[in-house]
Design an enzyme around this catalytic site. Structure first.
Site, PDB file in Angstrom:
ATOM      1  N   ILE A 141       0.835  -1.199   0.000  1.00  0.00           N
ATOM      2  CA  ILE A 141       0.000   0.000   0.000  1.00  0.00           C
ATOM      3  C   ILE A 141       0.872   1.252   0.000  1.00  0.00           C
ATOM      4  CG2 ILE A 141      -1.898   1.207   1.104  1.00  0.00           C
ATOM      5  CD1 ILE A 141      -2.472  -1.679  -0.030  1.00  0.00           C
ATOM      6  N   LEU A 174      25.217   2.686 -21.386  1.00  0.00           N
ATOM      7  CA  LEU A 174      26.162   3.666 -21.921  1.00  0.00           C
ATOM      8  C   LEU A 174      26.949   4.375 -20.820  1.00  0.00           C
ATOM      9  CD1 LEU A 174      24.044   5.215 -24.809  1.00  0.00           C
ATOM     10  CD2 LEU A 174      26.007   3.682 -25.025  1.00  0.00           C
ATOM     11  N   GLU A 186       1.156  -7.932 -18.255  1.00  0.00           N
ATOM     12  CA  GLU A 186       0.379  -9.074 -18.737  1.00  0.00           C
ATOM     13  C   GLU A 186      -1.121  -8.806 -18.619  1.00  0.00           C
ATOM     14  OE1 GLU A 186       4.389  -9.980 -18.222  1.00  0.00           O
ATOM     15  OE2 GLU A 186       3.015  -9.270 -16.662  1.00  0.00           O
ATOM     16  N   GLU A 231      -5.398   6.176 -13.015  1.00  0.00           N
ATOM     17  CA  GLU A 231      -4.156   5.723 -12.388  1.00  0.00           C
ATOM     18  C   GLU A 231      -3.156   5.248 -13.437  1.00  0.00           C
ATOM     19  OE1 GLU A 231      -2.678   2.501  -8.979  1.00  0.00           O
ATOM     20  OE2 GLU A 231      -4.795   2.669  -9.514  1.00  0.00           O
ATOM     21  N   ARG A 232      -3.634   4.524 -14.439  1.00  0.00           N
ATOM     22  CA  ARG A 232      -2.725   3.987 -15.447  1.00  0.00           C
ATOM     23  C   ARG A 232      -2.174   5.078 -16.354  1.00  0.00           C
ATOM     24  NH1 ARG A 232      -6.483  -1.478 -15.939  1.00  0.00           N
ATOM     25  NH2 ARG A 232      -5.465  -2.492 -14.156  1.00  0.00           N
ATOM     26  N   THR A 252      -0.258  -5.398 -14.006  1.00  0.00           N
ATOM     27  CA  THR A 252       0.970  -5.814 -14.684  1.00  0.00           C
ATOM     28  C   THR A 252       0.851  -5.655 -16.200  1.00  0.00           C
ATOM     29  OG1 THR A 252       0.226  -8.097 -14.923  1.00  0.00           O
ATOM     30  CG2 THR A 252       1.388  -7.531 -12.879  1.00  0.00           C
TER      31      THR A 252
END
Length: 384
Positions: A159, A342, A372, A247-248, A370
Site C-alpha cells: 500500500i 552507456l 500481462e 491511475e494507469r 501488470t
C-alpha cells in the site's frame, strides 16, 4: 517534436514546479530516501503551492481546472529531476474516487484536507494472496446489527503511502460473490487510520522508489461508520475499473518522462566521458543507440499526449489506458536500460541518477496492473 497539449498557463505552472523541486526537493532528496518516506511537512507544502487537487472544484478547496494537464506537468517535472514524492501518487488517485463517488457531506468532510495536504490518503486493494485478481479479495466487512457501522477484518499489502495516510480507501467484500459474477459484492470503505483495530505492519524494503513508504495494513474488528461507505455497497469493481484508467495514465506519463530524463543523462554523460582518447558519444554505436531511444520516446510521447487530450474530454477508456500503460512503461524499461549501459560501471552506482531511474522504473510494469494484465484488457477489446 513540438507538443501542443499544454498552453501558457501550464508552462508557467511548469516553471514554478521546476524551481520548487530544484530548490526545496533535490538538495534533501537523499534524506527522504534514507528515511523511506517524504516528510509530512512537504505534503502540506504541496498543498500551499496548489499542486494537490488542481482538478478539484473550488467549493472543495481545489483550483477547479478540469482535466489531467496540470498533474501531468507535475509528474513530468518530478521525473525530469529524478526525484519522487512518496505517497503523492496514491493520494492523487484517491481524490477522483472521492469526487466522483462521494456524497456532498463526504466531499465537504474530506476533500479540503486532501487539497491542503493536511489529510493524506491511500487506496488499499492488494492483499497478500491477491494481486491483479480483485475478485479474490478476502478482506471483509459486515454491517452491525443496528446498521450504524461496518466491522472490518483482513489485511492489505503493497500500500503506497500506507504508513502515513490519515484515511485509507479499503476495498473489501461486503457480500458473497455469485456464480455468475465473482466480482460482485465488493465495496469501498473509507477508514480513519486512528480507528481501534487498524494497524500498520512492516514498511516494505523495495529495490527502488526508496522515498515512497509502502506498507502492510491490517484490520481487526475495525468499526467503520456506515457514513464512510463510498458509493453503493457491492459496486466497487465497476468503480475501480473506471478509476484505474486515471491511475494507469499516471504510470504512462511517468514512463515517458523518466525515459526522457534517462536520454538526457546519457547524452550528457557520453559527451563528457572519454575512452580510447575519444568521447563515448563519438562512437557510432552510441549514436545509434541514443537515436533509437529518441525515436521511441517520441512515439510514446505522442501516445501520452493523445491520452491526456482524451482524458480531458472524458473519452479515455479502460482499453486506452491499458495500451498507454503497456507501451509507455515497456518503452521506459528498454530506454533506461540502454542509457544505463552507456554509463558503463558508473551507471550501477547509486549516486548517479540513471541508477535511481533504472531501479524506480522497474515496478511500473507491475503495479497498477501488470503488463500481462494490460495485454489481457487489450486482447478483450479485440474480441479475443
Amino acid at each position: 517534436m513540438r507538443r501542443t497539449v499544454f498552453n501558457e498557463d501550464h508552462e508557467a505552472f511548469r516553471e514554478m514546479v521546476r524551481d520548487f523541486i530544484a530548490k526545496e526537493v533535490v538538495p534533501s532528496f537523499h534524506e527522504w530516501e534514507e528515511a523511506g518516506a517524504v516528510p509530512r511537512a512537504m505534503y502540506r507544502r504541496l498543498g500551499e503551492l496548489g499542486i494537490f487537487g488542481t482538478d478539484i472544484p473550488e467549493e472543495y478547496g481545489g483550483a477547479g481546472q478540469h482535466g489531467f494537464r496540470y498533474q501531468a506537468v507535475f509528474l513530468e517535472e518530478t521525473q525530469y529531476a529524478c526525484v519522487s514524492f512518496g505517497g503523492y501518487s496514491g493520494h492523487n488517485v484517491v481524490m477522483p474516487y472521492l469526487l466522483s463517488l462521494g456524497t456532498e457531506e463526504q466531499k465537504q468532510r474530506w476533500l479540503p484536507g486532501c487539497v491542503s495536504g493536511e489529510l493524506m490518503t491511500a487506496v488499499a486493494m492488494t492483499e497478500p494472496g491477491t494481486g491483479s485478481d480483485l475478485s479474490g479479495i478476502q478482506t471483509s466487512a459486515k454491517l452491525s446489527e443496528d446498521g450504524t457501522h461496518w466491522v472490518l477484518n483482513g489485511a492489505k499489502t503493497f500500500i503506497t503511502g500506507g504508513s502515513q495516510a490519515d484515511l485509507v480507501l479499503v476495498v473489501c467484500r461486503t457480500s458473497p460473490a455469485t456464480a455468475e459474477d465473482r466480482r460482485a459484492g465488493l465495496s469501498i470503505l473509507c477508514v480513519d487510520t486512528t480507528s481501534e483495530g487498524f494497524a500498520v505492519g512492516r514498511k516494505l524494503q523495495k529495490i527502488g522508489v526508496h522515498a515512497s513508504d509502502t506498507a502492510e495494513l491490517s484490520f481487526s474488528d475495525v468499526r467503520v461508520p456506515a457514513a464512510n461507505l463510498l458509493g453503493e455497497a457491492g459496486k466497487a469493481f465497476s468503480y475501480l475499473t473506471r478509476n484505474l484508467a486515471h491511475e494507469r495514465l499516471v504510470f504512462a506519463v511517468n514512463g515517458v518522462a523518466s525515459a526522457r530524463a534517462a536520454l538526457r543523462l546519457a547524452v550528457d554523460y557520453t559527451k563528457d566521458r572519454k575512452v580510447f582518447g575519444k568521447s563515448v558519444a563519438s562512437f557510432q554505436n552510441t549514436k545509434f543507440v541514443l537515436a533509437e531511444c529518441a525515436a521511441e520516446i517520441e512515439a510514446a510521447q505522442a501516445m501520452v499526449d493523445k491520452a491526456i487530450e482524451l482524458h480531458s474530454a472524458r473519452e479515455f477508456t479502460a482499453e486506452d489506458a491499458a495500451k498507454a500503460k503497456l507501451f509507455c512503461t515497456e518503452t521506459a524499461g528498454r530506454v533506461i536500460d540502454k542509457c544505463l549501459q552507456l554509463h558503463g560501471g558508473y551507471g550501477y552506482i547509486r549516486e548517479y541518477p540513471i541508477a535511481r531511474l533504472y531501479a524506480d522504473t522497474r515496478v511500473s510494469r507491475v503495479y497498477g496492473g501488470t503488463s500481462e494484465i494490460m495485454k489481457i484488457v487489450i486482447a478483450r477489446s479485440l474480441g479475443l
